[in-house]
Design a protein around this motif. Structure first.
Motif, PDB file in Angstrom:
ATOM      1  N   PHE A 105      32.649  -4.891   2.876  1.00  0.00           N
ATOM      2  CA  PHE A 105      31.275  -5.342   1.724  1.00  0.00           C
ATOM      3  C   PHE A 105      32.996  -6.372   0.803  1.00  0.00           C
ATOM      4  N   PHE A 106      34.015  -5.799   1.463  1.00  0.00           N
ATOM      5  CA  PHE A 106      34.751  -6.752  -0.071  1.00  0.00           C
ATOM      6  C   PHE A 106      36.768  -7.137   0.922  1.00  0.00           C
ATOM      7  N   LYS A 160      19.711 -20.570  -4.957  1.00  0.00           N
ATOM      8  CA  LYS A 160      19.496 -19.727  -3.334  1.00  0.00           C
ATOM      9  C   LYS A 160      18.159 -21.049  -2.534  1.00  0.00           C
TER      10      LYS A 160
END
Ligand code: DHE
Length: 515
Positions: free
Chosen positions: A409-410, A261
């Motif tokens: 999202f998916f 990150k």
């Protein structure tokens, strides 16, 4: 109550915590029977939600409400205090990891055969987030084989051993659980970190790797969750450390691939016993005289990239990492400018080879690939624009942008179906809609809806004939659709089924499923 500088009396939150919360959540807030209550662990919870839980408790868990014991002012003070960093940073080192391991040896004479009668390759593991349980489904009869309680807040896809017998679950609080799908029992558990992102299992089943936010580490285990070693997530000069975005197994390369990150690096860690000695730097930068020759096995091979990657994905051959960097939050008002940058990194030459033309917030981790018009394309949902972006993987150029009713999202498909399914669960008005795209024409051809409810996360049966979707509610269900005509076949009641994972599709790395 304690006196503060301005003369007002404030409840002593630290004392209240020790009196009422520490017994379940740990003296140092790192968790116990209850989840960790550190700022990092609470990042995803809204302040009002925390107040509501302390006041009224949480259903389907052992968390009681405290409205009878604490005043609203005390609850407010407690809720604010648990969001502040600990006076001494919480520790989770190799000794803590090793001490946390729980192992349940196999009962004597345990047969190495399934304890049930179903196709072991067509099982579904369903993670039910409502009451933190997992259901195991027979993917031919669509019936539950068993249902068991697991750790609080599992996140990310469970990962299977190559024979499909064992599955590893990861929880946000850092617990990894190894479960025997054949004998229906927990084999081992270990706490890899205090705040974990995900786990990966090596394609030979020998290793499990965990990616942590807290501490800044990767933890490597053997197949029974004995700690092999940890890696500090640090730049080569040791000056900066980072949260780990995620780790994935790159099966054709016999390696784990990791992104971070906070530091612009991608790591590749080979578990191939014949791995070449490596130079811990850049190939295009490589000077023999400066080479730090180390055995390649389990060593870190770094690629330096332009920006840290929050979210990433691979081509089917695992030569390329497709990564996105989310726009940072504005420190003043917490907003994002909704812009991301995305890039393609070649893992062989270990550098960026192209920019990816994706605006908004592409969710590459949920991307899928498939053959189209003589090439292979990547399709990825976009949390910012709400579109599905389709990119040609030969030249990394956009092919089409498909408009969805709202951000999702998916995304999922299967080799044996011409359709890809995606949700719009991030949209208030369209969270109840699954949109079905024809992979041949790249057109939207149908929608299925559960009015007013959240419908998301599809997974196919081993043969691709049925699509299973989550009715993502406390009194939810897994809904089985015929994947050719989108008609409902069956509905199995579940408690907020988050994700579902088919053993065959996962171990065969179906191009339509997540990695
Ligand atoms: Fe996830 C997978 C990151 C929020 C449900 N999520 C993943 C993976 C990553 C990731 C890196 C891949 C890991 C894997 O499968 O090995 N998720 C993130 C985030 O950065 C984000 C946006 C913010 C965060 O705080 O973590 C985030 N994720 C969520 C949710 O809010 C979801 C919807 C609900 C929840 O339970 O947390 C959620 N994430 C999931 C699921 C998967 C997942 C169900 C596995 C998908 C799959 O099909 O494989």
């Amino acid at each position: 109550m304690i006196d503060t500088n301005d003369g007002t009396l404030q409840p002593h939150a630290a004392g209240l915590y020790q009196q009422h919360c520490a017994v379940c959540h740990g003296v140092d807030r790192t968790g116990g029977m209850g989840p960790a209550l550190l700022p990092e662990s609470l990042e995803r919870s809204r302040p009002n939600e925390v107040l509501r839980v302390i006041t009224g408790g949480r259903t389907a868990t052992q968390m009681p409400g405290f409205s009878a014991q604490l005043s609203p002012q005390e609850i407010k003070a407690l809720a604010a205090w648990i969001r502040t960093p600990s006076a001494t940073p919480p520790r989770w080192n190799d000794a803590d990891i090793t001490a946390s391991r729980i192992f349940h040896p196999a009962p004597r004479d345990e047969p190495a055969t399934p304890a049930w009668n179903a196709d072991p390759m067509n099982l579904f593991v369903v993670v039910e987030g409502g009451d933190h349980h997992v259901s195991l489904l027979d993917g031919d009869r669509f019936e539950a084989i068993t249902r068991f309680a697991l750790r609080y807040a599992l996140h990310g896809g469970p990962k299977f051993t190559p024979d499909g017998r064992y599955v590893f679950f990861g929880s946000r609080d850092g617990w990894i659980t190894k479960y025997d799908l054949w004998r229906l029992r927990v084999v081992a558990e270990v706490r890899a970190g205090l705040n974990m992102r995900n786990v990966a299992v090596s394609s030979d089943g020998r290793f499990v790797m965990a990616a942590n936010y807290l501490p800044h580490t990767l933890a490597l285990f053997d197949g029974d969750l004995n700690l092999v070693r940890t890696y500090e997530a640090r730049t080569r000069d040791g000056k900066a450390s980072s949260r780990v975005s995620a780790v994935y197994d790159a099966a054709p390369r016999n390696s784990f691939v990791v992104a971070f990150k906070d530091i612009p690096e991608i790591w590749e860690i080979s578990y191939d016993l014949k791995a070449e000695p490596i130079h811990d730097g850049l190939v295009h930068d490589y000077k023999m005289s400066e080479a730090i020759a180390r055995p390649g096995y389990l060593g870190v091979r770094r690629a330096l990239v332009d920006e840290p990657l929050d979210d990433f994905f691979f081509d089917q051959g695992y030569r390329h990492v497709l990564g996105a960097t989310r726009a940072k939050r504005d420190e003043a008002d917490g907003s994002r400018n909704n812009q991301a940058t995305a890039q393609v990194v070649n893992l062989d030459v270990r550098r960026k080879i192209a920019d990816l033309p994706l605006a908004g917030m592409p969710h590459l981790g949920s991307g899928i690939t498939f053959a189209w018009n003589g090439t292979t394309v990547l399709a990825s949902p976009n949390l910012g624009t709400g579109d599905v972006d389709v990119i040609d993987m030969k030249n990394w150029k956009p092919v089409r942008t498909l408009h969805m009713p709202g951000p999702g999202f998916f995304m999922r498909s299967h080799e044996n179906t011409p359709y890809a399914w995606t949700d719009s669960m991030m949209s208030k008005s369209a969270k109840d809609t699954l949109t079905i795209i024809d992979k041949r024409s790249l057109e939207v051809v149908a929608q299925v809806k559960e009015p007013g409810k959240t419908l998301a996360h599809v997974e196919f049966t081993r043969d691709g004939k049925y699509a299973l979707a989550s009715l993502w509610e406390m009194d939810g269900a897994v809904i089985v659709y015929d994947a050719s005509n989108f008609k409902e076949i069956k509905r199995l009641p579940m408690s907020k089924p988050v994700g579902k994972y088919n053993v065959w599709n996962k171990i065969m790395r179906s191009e339509g499923t997540s990695h």
